[in-house]
Every structure is written in structure tokens, then in C-alpha cells.
Design a protein around this motif. Structure first.
Motif, PDB file in Angstrom:
ATOM      1  N   GLU A 173      13.368  -2.875   5.672  1.00  9.00           N
ATOM      2  CA  GLU A 173      12.808  -2.136   6.808  1.00  9.00           C
ATOM      3  C   GLU A 173      12.902  -0.630   6.581  1.00  9.00           C
ATOM      4  N   LEU A 174      14.028  -0.163   6.021  1.00 11.49           N
ATOM      5  CA  LEU A 174      14.174   1.264   5.746  1.00 11.49           C
ATOM      6  C   LEU A 174      13.157   1.721   4.709  1.00 11.49           C
ATOM      7  N   ILE A 175      12.961   0.927   3.667  1.00  7.94           N
ATOM      8  CA  ILE A 175      11.978   1.268   2.638  1.00  7.94           C
ATOM      9  C   ILE A 175      10.583   1.295   3.245  1.00  7.94           C
ATOM     10  N   TRP A 176      10.281   0.315   4.087  1.00  9.11           N
ATOM     11  CA  TRP A 176       8.962   0.257   4.703  1.00  9.11           C
ATOM     12  C   TRP A 176       8.730   1.472   5.597  1.00  9.11           C
ATOM     13  N   LYS A 177       9.728   1.856   6.403  1.00 10.02           N
ATOM     14  CA  LYS A 177       9.576   3.021   7.281  1.00 10.02           C
ATOM     15  C   LYS A 177       9.365   4.290   6.464  1.00 10.02           C
ATOM     16  N   TYR A 178      10.123   4.427   5.383  1.00  8.63           N
ATOM     17  CA  TYR A 178       9.969   5.585   4.517  1.00  8.63           C
ATOM     18  C   TYR A 178       8.582   5.586   3.875  1.00  8.63           C
ATOM     19  N   GLN A 179       8.148   4.425   3.401  1.00  6.93           N
ATOM     20  CA  GLN A 179       6.829   4.316   2.787  1.00  6.93           C
ATOM     21  C   GLN A 179       5.745   4.667   3.806  1.00  6.93           C
ATOM     22  N   TYR A 180       5.912   4.248   5.060  1.00  8.88           N
ATOM     23  CA  TYR A 180       4.938   4.542   6.102  1.00  8.88           C
ATOM     24  C   TYR A 180       4.871   6.038   6.381  1.00  8.88           C
ATOM     25  N   GLU A 181       6.031   6.701   6.426  1.00  7.03           N
ATOM     26  CA  GLU A 181       6.048   8.141   6.649  1.00  7.03           C
ATOM     27  C   GLU A 181       5.352   8.875   5.505  1.00  7.03           C
ATOM     28  N   LEU A 182       5.626   8.450   4.268  1.00  9.31           N
ATOM     29  CA  LEU A 182       4.946   9.056   3.124  1.00  9.31           C
ATOM     30  C   LEU A 182       3.445   8.816   3.199  1.00  9.31           C
ATOM     31  N   LEU A 240      -7.770  15.605  -3.124  1.00 11.17           N
ATOM     32  CA  LEU A 240      -8.804  14.575  -3.151  1.00 11.17           C
ATOM     33  C   LEU A 240      -8.347  13.424  -2.275  1.00 11.17           C
ATOM     34  N   PRO A 241      -9.242  12.587  -1.832  1.00 10.73           N
ATOM     35  CA  PRO A 241      -8.802  11.432  -1.059  1.00 10.73           C
ATOM     36  C   PRO A 241      -7.901  10.539  -1.903  1.00 10.73           C
ATOM     37  N   PHE A 242      -6.882  10.005  -1.293  1.00  7.67           N
ATOM     38  CA  PHE A 242      -5.970   9.120  -1.997  1.00  7.67           C
ATOM     39  C   PHE A 242      -6.493   7.697  -1.892  1.00  7.67           C
ATOM     40  N   HIS A 243      -6.419   6.974  -2.981  1.00 11.77           N
ATOM     41  CA  HIS A 243      -6.893   5.596  -2.984  1.00 11.77           C
ATOM     42  C   HIS A 243      -5.708   4.666  -3.136  1.00 11.77           C
ATOM     43  N   TYR A 244      -4.826   4.710  -2.156  1.00 10.14           N
ATOM     44  CA  TYR A 244      -3.679   3.826  -2.159  1.00 10.14           C
ATOM     45  C   TYR A 244      -4.090   2.464  -1.644  1.00 10.14           C
ATOM     46  N   PRO A 245      -3.370   1.439  -2.022  1.00 10.06           N
ATOM     47  CA  PRO A 245      -3.629   0.154  -1.381  1.00 10.06           C
ATOM     48  C   PRO A 245      -3.247   0.272   0.085  1.00 10.06           C
ATOM     49  N   PRO A 246      -3.755  -0.603   0.931  1.00  9.63           N
ATOM     50  CA  PRO A 246      -3.421  -0.504   2.344  1.00  9.63           C
ATOM     51  C   PRO A 246      -1.910  -0.630   2.553  1.00  9.63           C
ATOM     52  N   LEU A 247      -1.431   0.030   3.570  1.00  7.98           N
ATOM     53  CA  LEU A 247      -0.007  -0.019   3.887  1.00  7.98           C
ATOM     54  C   LEU A 247       0.385  -1.442   4.269  1.00  7.98           C
ATOM     55  N   PRO A 248       1.534  -1.916   3.798  1.00  8.74           N
ATOM     56  CA  PRO A 248       1.960  -3.267   4.158  1.00  8.74           C
ATOM     57  C   PRO A 248       2.090  -3.423   5.673  1.00  8.74           C
ATOM     58  N   VAL A 249       1.733  -4.581   6.167  1.00 11.50           N
ATOM     59  CA  VAL A 249       1.799  -4.850   7.590  1.00 11.50           C
ATOM     60  C   VAL A 249       3.247  -4.951   8.043  1.00 11.50           C
ATOM     61  N   SER A 250       4.095  -5.454   7.183  1.00 13.70           N
ATOM     62  CA  SER A 250       5.502  -5.604   7.528  1.00 13.70           C
ATOM     63  C   SER A 250       6.334  -5.425   6.261  1.00 13.70           C
ATOM     64  N   PRO A 251       7.651  -5.248   6.411  1.00 15.88           N
ATOM     65  CA  PRO A 251       8.491  -5.100   5.222  1.00 15.88           C
ATOM     66  C   PRO A 251       8.421  -6.286   4.267  1.00 15.88           C
ATOM     67  N   ARG A 252       8.052  -7.450   4.751  1.00 18.14           N
ATOM     68  CA  ARG A 252       7.973  -8.628   3.882  1.00 18.14           C
ATOM     69  C   ARG A 252       6.845  -8.517   2.862  1.00 18.14           C
ATOM     70  N   CYS A 253       5.902  -7.610   3.083  1.00 17.70           N
ATOM     71  CA  CYS A 253       4.749  -7.472   2.201  1.00 17.70           C
ATOM     72  C   CYS A 253       4.944  -6.403   1.131  1.00 17.70           C
ATOM     73  N   LEU A 254       6.126  -5.818   1.041  1.00 18.96           N
ATOM     74  CA  LEU A 254       6.355  -4.779   0.043  1.00 18.96           C
ATOM     75  C   LEU A 254       6.219  -5.347  -1.365  1.00 18.96           C
ATOM     76  N   PRO A 255       5.746  -4.529  -2.307  1.00 18.19           N
ATOM     77  CA  PRO A 255       5.704  -4.987  -3.699  1.00 18.19           C
ATOM     78  C   PRO A 255       7.107  -5.349  -4.181  1.00 18.19           C
ATOM     79  N   VAL A 256       7.179  -6.308  -5.068  1.00 20.51           N
ATOM     80  CA  VAL A 256       8.459  -6.819  -5.554  1.00 20.51           C
ATOM     81  C   VAL A 256       9.293  -5.720  -6.199  1.00 20.51           C
ATOM     82  N   TYR A 257       8.632  -4.813  -6.935  1.00 23.70           N
ATOM     83  CA  TYR A 257       9.398  -3.810  -7.674  1.00 23.70           C
ATOM     84  C   TYR A 257      10.187  -2.878  -6.758  1.00 23.70           C
TER      85      TYR A 257
END
Length: 167
Positions: A5-14, A28-45
Motif C-alpha cells: 500500500e505504501l509503494i502504491w501510494k508513493y507510485q500514485y503521487e509520482l 513531452l507526454p509520458f507514456h506510462y502504463p495505466p496506474l494500478p487499480v490497487s496495490p495487488r496489481c503492482l509489477p512483481v519487481y
């Protein structure tokens, strides 16, 4: 769960900060993947690698490493040729897959990735590309037990590259 949850909140703020481009005229516009809906969707790494390794992987994954092509893309006036081999473009694909300055490290990485598979099972990491190296969790999604090994192998490769280049 709390760490996720802390990682997700930090990622959301960034994510919110990065997408506020009104104060950055050269951005330039950033082409990030969409923000995870919940902390469970974070990339494994993000949850399995040490912070330094996850940072290197994220910089490569989102094309934020300080390679000449990436620097020029965001508005810096730099020469895009590779300082190590004079290739015309120094980008992720060149550095991770082709630059002769990293041949030994790349050879070790490829051999270790090949050793994870039986000879009769086709290796989904082949042919080797920058996207497959930076996102083995996506490439090896049908082999979930191999993902931690692939992350460790590629993290070692990125660490070796970072000793020569700024990531």
C-alpha cells in the motif's frame, strides 16, 4: 500488505506529479502504463527486488535512463551516438542488446536465462529485446516460478551495466 500500500501510494503521487506538465514547457507526454487499480496489481519487481535493483529496472523500463536518445527525447541538446562504440543511436535497445561494451555481461545473462529452461522447451526470452530484459515478469507470465530467477539474473546484468554507464 502494508508495504504494498505504501509503494502504491508513493507510485500514485509520482504518477500525479509526472502528469502535471503545465509547469514544464519542454516536457513531452509520458507514456506510462495505466496506474494500478490497487496495490495487488503492482509489477512483481517492485515488491520482490531490493530498492536499488527496482530503481534501475524502472528507469530502463520507462526509458528514463540517462542514455543519449532518452536525454534528447526530453529536450536536452546531446549527441545521440554511443560514447562506447560510436553507434548512431544510444537507446535502451542498443545498450541492452547490441553495445559491444557489455558483451561479456550480456553473454553471462543470456546463458543464465537459457539455463532456466530445458533444451526441449522454447525460451520465450528469445530473441532478446530490451523490453523482454526489463520486463521478464511480463514475458515469463506463463512460467511464474521462473520469474524470481529471471528478475535476479537481469538485475545483475543491469548492475554490471550501471558500473560503466549512468542509469
Amino acid at each position: 500488505p502494508v508495504l504494498c500500500e505504501l509503494i502504491w501510494k508513493y507510485q500514485y503521487e509520482l504518477w500525479q506529479h509526472k502528469h502535471n506538465t503545465s509547469s514544464r514547457p519542454n516536457s513531452l507526454p509520458f507514456h506510462y502504463p495505466p496506474l494500478p487499480v490497487s496495490p495487488r496489481c503492482l509489477p512483481v519487481y517492485l515488491t520482490s527486488e531490493p530498492p536499488a535493483a527496482a530503481t534501475r529496472r524502472a528507469k530502463l523500463r520507462f526509458r528514463r535512463a540517462q542514455f543519449a536518445f532518452n536525454m534528447e527525447r526530453v529536450g536536452y541538446s546531446v549527441d545521440t551516438t554511443c560514447a562506447h562504440c560510436n553507434a548512431p543511436v544510444e537507446d535502451n535497445e542498443h545498450v541492452l542488446c547490441h553495445c559491444p561494451a557489455h558483451d561479456a555481461a550480456r553473454h553471462t545473462c543470456v546463458n543464465a536465462l537459457d539455463a532456466m529452461f530445458d533444451p526441449d522447451v522454447p525460451n520465450p526470452m528469445h530473441p532478446l529485446t530490451a523490453n523482454k530484459l526489463t520486463s521478464p515478469d511480463v514475458t515469463l507470465s506463463s512460467f511464474p516460478r521462473l520469474i524470481p530467477s529471471a528478475l535476479a539474473i537481469t538485475a545483475t546484468f543491469f548492475k554490471q551495466i550501471s558500473m560503466i554507464r549512468v542509469l
